[in-house]
Design a protein around this motif. Structure first.
Motif, PDB file in Angstrom:
ATOM      1  N   ALA A 360      32.561  40.452  45.636  1.00  0.00           N
ATOM      2  CA  ALA A 360      32.463  38.996  45.764  1.00  0.00           C
ATOM      3  C   ALA A 360      32.341  38.312  44.418  1.00  0.00           C
ATOM      4  N   GLN A 361      32.593  39.036  43.344  1.00  0.00           N
ATOM      5  CA  GLN A 361      32.545  38.381  42.035  1.00  0.00           C
ATOM      6  C   GLN A 361      33.882  37.693  41.762  1.00  0.00           C
ATOM      7  N   THR A 362      33.947  36.943  40.691  1.00  0.00           N
ATOM      8  CA  THR A 362      35.120  36.090  40.450  1.00  0.00           C
ATOM      9  C   THR A 362      36.398  36.893  40.214  1.00  0.00           C
ATOM     10  N   ILE A 363      37.507  36.261  40.562  1.00  0.00           N
ATOM     11  CA  ILE A 363      38.837  36.788  40.252  1.00  0.00           C
ATOM     12  C   ILE A 363      39.155  36.451  38.798  1.00  0.00           C
ATOM     13  N   TRP A 364      39.710  37.428  38.094  1.00  0.00           N
ATOM     14  CA  TRP A 364      40.028  37.183  36.672  1.00  0.00           C
ATOM     15  C   TRP A 364      41.504  37.423  36.351  1.00  0.00           C
ATOM     16  N   GLN A 365      42.243  38.026  37.286  1.00  0.00           N
ATOM     17  CA  GLN A 365      43.620  38.414  36.959  1.00  0.00           C
ATOM     18  C   GLN A 365      44.489  38.433  38.211  1.00  0.00           C
ATOM     19  N   THR A 414      53.789  43.097  47.081  1.00  0.00           N
ATOM     20  CA  THR A 414      52.343  42.859  46.971  1.00  0.00           C
ATOM     21  C   THR A 414      52.004  42.033  45.737  1.00  0.00           C
ATOM     22  N   ILE A 415      50.916  41.303  45.846  1.00  0.00           N
ATOM     23  CA  ILE A 415      50.219  40.787  44.676  1.00  0.00           C
ATOM     24  C   ILE A 415      48.778  41.268  44.816  1.00  0.00           C
ATOM     25  N   ARG A 416      47.996  41.108  43.724  1.00  0.00           N
ATOM     26  CA  ARG A 416      46.559  41.339  43.860  1.00  0.00           C
ATOM     27  C   ARG A 416      45.803  40.379  42.957  1.00  0.00           C
ATOM     28  N   LEU A 417      44.830  39.751  43.545  1.00  0.00           N
ATOM     29  CA  LEU A 417      43.931  38.872  42.792  1.00  0.00           C
ATOM     30  C   LEU A 417      42.727  39.717  42.404  1.00  0.00           C
ATOM     31  N   ASN A 418      42.763  40.256  41.180  1.00  0.00           N
ATOM     32  CA  ASN A 418      41.750  41.222  40.756  1.00  0.00           C
ATOM     33  C   ASN A 418      40.405  40.567  40.500  1.00  0.00           C
ATOM     34  N   GLN A 419      39.394  41.105  41.162  1.00  0.00           N
ATOM     35  CA  GLN A 419      38.033  40.599  40.979  1.00  0.00           C
ATOM     36  C   GLN A 419      37.316  41.381  39.890  1.00  0.00           C
ATOM     37  N   ASN A 420      36.345  40.743  39.284  1.00  0.00           N
ATOM     38  CA  ASN A 420      35.452  41.438  38.363  1.00  0.00           C
ATOM     39  C   ASN A 420      34.626  42.430  39.177  1.00  0.00           C
ATOM     40  N   GLY A 421      34.811  43.704  38.900  1.00  0.00           N
ATOM     41  CA  GLY A 421      34.115  44.729  39.671  1.00  0.00           C
ATOM     42  C   GLY A 421      33.007  45.414  38.899  1.00  0.00           C
ATOM     43  N   ARG A 422      32.552  44.772  37.849  1.00  0.00           N
ATOM     44  CA  ARG A 422      31.571  45.430  36.978  1.00  0.00           C
ATOM     45  C   ARG A 422      30.300  45.845  37.727  1.00  0.00           C
TER      46      ARG A 422
END
Lengths: 466, 466
Positions: A360-365, A414-422
């Motif tokens: 649930a963290q922000t999308i960055w890419q 496909t696309i992907r909205l990558n989230q910060n997964g730290r």
């Protein structure tokens, strides 16, 4: 704080909307304005939090194939109906059910101490309580070299390094080997049970669950238990001091036969090309230890809320937007495979698929795997998402999320909205995956990004097939 | 990072030692130089980490009165002997033993879900498994107004606000009321059991244990269970939705009669006034859920390591330095009361007492409760500690730590080196209180402060009696 952050997003978006120009062919000025309005609405909306709050509170943990997952499907259909989707339905499938049951694990030598562990998915039960000497392996590589039948009656402990934290989650695959394949080597060594250092980047006393890999068609015949990082540290220190380790173990986890599960399907029927489907979604099931807030209540909330905001536009986009709440993801992408099979004849009409399943963290890419013309469309979408703090990533990145794998394998773009997964692997598959871990502003940023990008693709005439 | 931080401390201390002046009467220049050397040695030493690593690893959890606590006493004596103390011994006492036993607690309505709870110290067992409707109280104040015998057969749940975080731990006393006295009101209401929101500032799925307060000479006749903050949040949300809550509970916690415990005493005999005792210490027992690293393995390590560094000086300070590893602190300061009683006739010779029992983060303040002349001595000590980031606090602050209370009540002067407790209540009394939570640099800063200040007091001629 929350209000301030939202105002900041809003101010940036207002400036952008003023600067919009009609020079791009792939996206019209009207579409851009609509996308920007969707983002502005999304970042002020509480709908995503309301959805994930409802799912985690009113349904709770929802293991694939359980009665709770069935309640979650009914919840999903009612939610879709209440949010103005054009149809909401369940597509059932059957699956084998693995039940965690009760576990007790403790150190019995050099002294008595409770350990914090959990069975790994697919593990067998102890026939009776085991108390056995421990054979220590520094990592999974050391265990792969064990000789057949050399450790009869022992308990194998596979240590390893704590999972490396990163924005991309890059450390997961490596750390995951001990969880995935450790049992195959422990079993052929004749060991009575395998204990592994938990896969997870945290330092809390929670074990991370997760499925093991099958060996061909076979699941483990032995109990396999993950223990928390601090517990694994403790065993390592005792081992390094030369102390003889023994573990006492009783686990009830086992397979319990075929049960029903299902996918929930919510559609916004396209106004011009209803047969063309833009598929988004998350998975409805969760591991049973937490309440599945970040994995993957968040993904369900993000994609459902994004589509629900699009549903409120004066007119449906040209293509159909389909939200799928996949069933039984954690236990082997079972809903995803069922969907790909049930819709096999129609996958050519799935113009795009993507899933939110990384917390649930922000999308960055924004990354994609579509054809060159459609890549330009995605490039333009990335520019529109830019005020949300999102950059364009690779245009040849295969895979739109775990549940998209079976579709992508059959050619769905496909696309992907990558989230910060730290911080994702601090929580993922643990009892700590609960609602309080979700930041409402970060969730809203996700919804803004999904709403804008999915609207633009659904309202586009561009073909996306690679 | 660690090396850098230590070098920074070292550089500052070198400058200070050059600037030392011989103009103060209460501390000689030689004493200042020795104190500064002790600090320089301490911040480079690994002794504190070695001690707390050994205690938590080789002994593990050590509940007051348990066999593990007995092993810890033997460990303490051996440690003292190995570190050059002039004597090391155990002073035994007897105590009632409370055993946590096994607990199972789950939500049974509106659906089945495991809850993460633990029995509170002094709680009674369930006679058999209970399954009962829950009556919700928003906070302890609401519960205090409950009518006698009005909730027969129910389970009371007392919610409350999550403990407020602060450097001083100021939120603890307020949050602690529900843990301390909640049972008295639940019991007179006729409830079968009490469940309380855990006292703790964290958002992890761990309950915080801790003793309840007696009512006169009586402990609770009902089971009392603390559940984690996320679990309490969950019950609150369900209650606010109007869902009927029920809980299923089985707890084995109970009193098990008289057992032996003891305090470990390590002395550095004074070279000029051996009868005068400067007492420092921590408590050797821990709650059984974690391994007692920050509570209070750290305090044992800090004070023992500080004294051990003083023991390596060419000459013993004038007064005796006594390290006490108190037994059975968590379960009611039992070792502290035993010490005060066993040494009652000699307390007038205890010139100062102080304890380290607030975690392992850095010390930020020195407070005291000594006479005016001795206050000047403490002022001067604070100046010497200043390069460690420590400021002088109040000179009328009563209490040198929990185990000092019985002594302070009989007139023993105290100081306290206040630690940053901001994160302490994330860990305290939980399974998460493990070795990995201790930062070696922060621990070393504590040892530097104790070594310097205790040396200066022990080598002083100033009387400290208030």
């Amino acid at each position: 704080m929350q209000q301030l952050k939202r105002l900041t997003f809003g101010a940036v978006l207002s400036i952008v909307s003023v600067q919009l120009m009609a020079t791009q062919a792939v996206i019209t000025n009207d579409q851009k304005q609509t996308a920007t309005q969707l983002m502005q609405t999304a970042i002020k909306s509480d709908l995503g939090m309301e959805i994930v709050t409802s799912l985690t509170t009113e349904i709770g943990p929802r293991l694939g194939g359980s009665e709770a997952e069935e309640r979650a499907r009914d919840w999903g259909v009612k939610l879709g109906e209440s949010l103005g989707f054009d149809n909401a339905r369940i597509e059932e499938f059957t699956m084998p059910f693995w039940d965690r049951g009760h576990l007790h694990i403790s150190l019995s030598s050099p002294y008595q101490q409770e350990l914090y562990g959990t069975a790994l998915g697919g593990a067998a039960p102890t026939k009776e309580k085991i108390n056995a000497d421990v054979v220590y392996f520094r990592d999974i590589h050391a265990l792969t070299e064990v000789k057949d039948n050399s450790l009869t009656g022992k308990i194998v402990f596979v240590d390893g390094d704590k999972m490396v934290k990163s924005q991309t989650g890059a450390g997961y695959g490596q750390a995951n080997q001990r969880r995935r394949i450790g049992w195959q080597h422990a079993q052929r060594s004749g060991a009575s049970a395998l204990v592994v250092r938990s896969v997870g980047s945290d330092s809390h006393r929670f074990p991370h669950s997760g499925m093991m890999s099958k060996d061909g068609e076979n699941w483990a015949d032995i109990p396999v238990i993950a223990i928390s990082n601090p517990d694994a540290d403790h065993l390592r220190r005792l081992h390094n001091l030369g102390k003889p380790l023994a573990i006492s173990l009783h686990s009830e986890s086992k397979w319990k036969g075929e049960v029903s599960s299902g996918n929930v399907i919510l559609d916004l029927i396209g106004s011009e090309k209803p047969e063309e489907i833009v598929l988004i979604g998350g998975h409805l099931d969760s591991w049973d230890l937490g309440t599945g807030a970040v994995d993957d209540g968040a993904g369900v909330a993000i994609t459902t809320a994004a589509a629900a905001l699009i549903a409120k536009l004066p007119k449906r986009p040209k293509r159909t937007i389909r939200v799928v709440m996949f069933g039984a993801e954690e236990v082997g992408l079972l809903g995803a495979f069922a969907y790909a099979k049930q819709h096999e004849a129609n996958l050519h009409n799935h113009v795009l698929a993507t899933e939110s399943d990384f917390g649930a963290q922000t999308i960055w890419q924004l990354v994609s795997n579509v054809n060159p013309q459609a890549t330009l469309l995605v490039d333009e979408i990335a520019k529109i998402l830019s005020p949300l703090g999102i950059v364009r990533g690779g245009s040849d990145v295969v895979g739109g999320g775990p549940d998209i794998i079976p579709m992508a394998a059959k050619g769905v773009p496909t696309i992907r909205l990558n989230q910060n997964g730290r911080d994702y692997f601090d929580l993922h598959h643990t009892p700590d995956d609960t609602l309080d871990k979700i930041d409402p502003d970060e969730l809203a940023q996700n919804i803004a990004a999904y709403a804008a990008s999915i609207y633009l693709i659904a309202d586009s005439d561009v073909d996306l097939k690679p």
